[in-house]
Design a protein around this motif. Structure first.
Motif, short mmCIF file in Angstrom:
data_model
loop_
_atom_site.label_atom_id
_atom_site.label_comp_id
_atom_site.label_asym_id
_atom_site.label_seq_id
_atom_site.Cartn_x
_atom_site.Cartn_y
_atom_site.Cartn_z
N SER A 4 0.82 -1.21 0.00
CA SER A 4 0.00 0.00 0.00
C SER A 4 0.86 1.26 0.00
O SER A 4 0.50 2.26 -0.62
CB SER A 4 -0.96 0.00 1.19
N GLN B 261 1.97 1.58 -3.53
CA GLN B 261 0.87 2.07 -4.38
C GLN B 261 0.61 3.55 -4.15
O GLN B 261 0.29 4.28 -5.09
CB GLN B 261 -0.40 1.27 -4.11
N THR C 138 3.48 5.50 -6.00
CA THR C 138 3.45 5.44 -7.46
C THR C 138 2.08 5.71 -8.04
O THR C 138 1.93 5.80 -9.25
CB THR C 138 3.92 4.06 -7.94
N GLN C 139 1.05 5.84 -7.21
CA GLN C 139 -0.33 6.05 -7.62
C GLN C 139 -0.85 4.95 -8.54
O GLN C 139 -1.68 5.17 -9.40
CB GLN C 139 -0.50 7.42 -8.27
N ILE C 140 -0.36 3.74 -8.33
CA ILE C 140 -0.86 2.57 -9.05
C ILE C 140 -1.93 1.94 -8.17
O ILE C 140 -1.67 1.56 -7.04
CB ILE C 140 0.26 1.54 -9.33
N GLN C 141 -3.15 1.83 -8.67
CA GLN C 141 -4.24 1.24 -7.91
C GLN C 141 -4.67 -0.06 -8.61
O GLN C 141 -5.59 -0.08 -9.40
CB GLN C 141 -5.41 2.22 -7.80
N GLU C 142 -4.00 -1.12 -8.28
CA GLU C 142 -4.26 -2.42 -8.89
C GLU C 142 -4.50 -3.42 -7.78
O GLU C 142 -3.68 -3.57 -6.87
CB GLU C 142 -3.05 -2.83 -9.73
N PHE C 143 -5.64 -4.13 -7.82
CA PHE C 143 -6.00 -5.07 -6.77
C PHE C 143 -5.04 -6.26 -6.73
O PHE C 143 -4.63 -6.70 -5.65
CB PHE C 143 -7.43 -5.55 -6.97
N THR C 144 -4.67 -6.78 -7.88
CA THR C 144 -3.81 -7.96 -7.90
C THR C 144 -2.40 -7.65 -7.42
O THR C 144 -1.70 -8.54 -6.96
CB THR C 144 -3.73 -8.55 -9.32
N LEU C 145 -1.99 -6.40 -7.48
CA LEU C 145 -0.68 -6.02 -6.98
C LEU C 145 -0.59 -6.24 -5.48
O LEU C 145 0.47 -6.53 -4.95
CB LEU C 145 -0.40 -4.55 -7.32
N SER C 146 -1.71 -6.15 -4.80
CA SER C 146 -1.74 -6.38 -3.36
C SER C 146 -2.00 -7.85 -3.03
O SER C 146 -1.46 -8.38 -2.06
CB SER C 146 -2.83 -5.52 -2.72
#
Length: 89
Positions: A36, A39, A42-50
């Motif tokens: 988090s 994220q 980098t302002q990347i909002q990806e569910f699978t990244l978490s």
């Protein structure tokens, strides 16, 4: 079986549950916080990244702590079954 014995048994059960869940919960907490933070930077909002790193981290935690967790659970269960006759008196 007295009230004190019931409370002591409940306390032991909760302590074993806490010990067994701690490695998995701490791993998920640390990985989730790190992802988090990444994220947010980098302002990347990806569910699978978490999700995927948590899944891998929990799997690794289970590989390292699984033997200890199983031994703790078996020891508690054996002690519980051995104490049944004294509880019935």
């Amino acid at each position: 079986m007295t009230d004190t014995a019931i409370i002591e048994l409940a306390l032991q059960t909760m302590m074993v549950a806490l010990k067994l869940s701690a490695p998995i919960l701490v791993t998920a907490l640390v990985i989730g916080f790190t992802i988090s933070l990444f994220q947010a930077m980098t302002q990347i909002q990806e569910f699978t990244l978490s999700f995927v790193p948590k899944l891998v981290g929990i799997g690794i935690a289970l590989l390292f702590c699984g033997n200890w967790m199983l031994h703790t659970m078996i020891t508690f269960t054996v002690q519980l079954f051995e104490s049944i006759p004294s509880m019935l008196q």
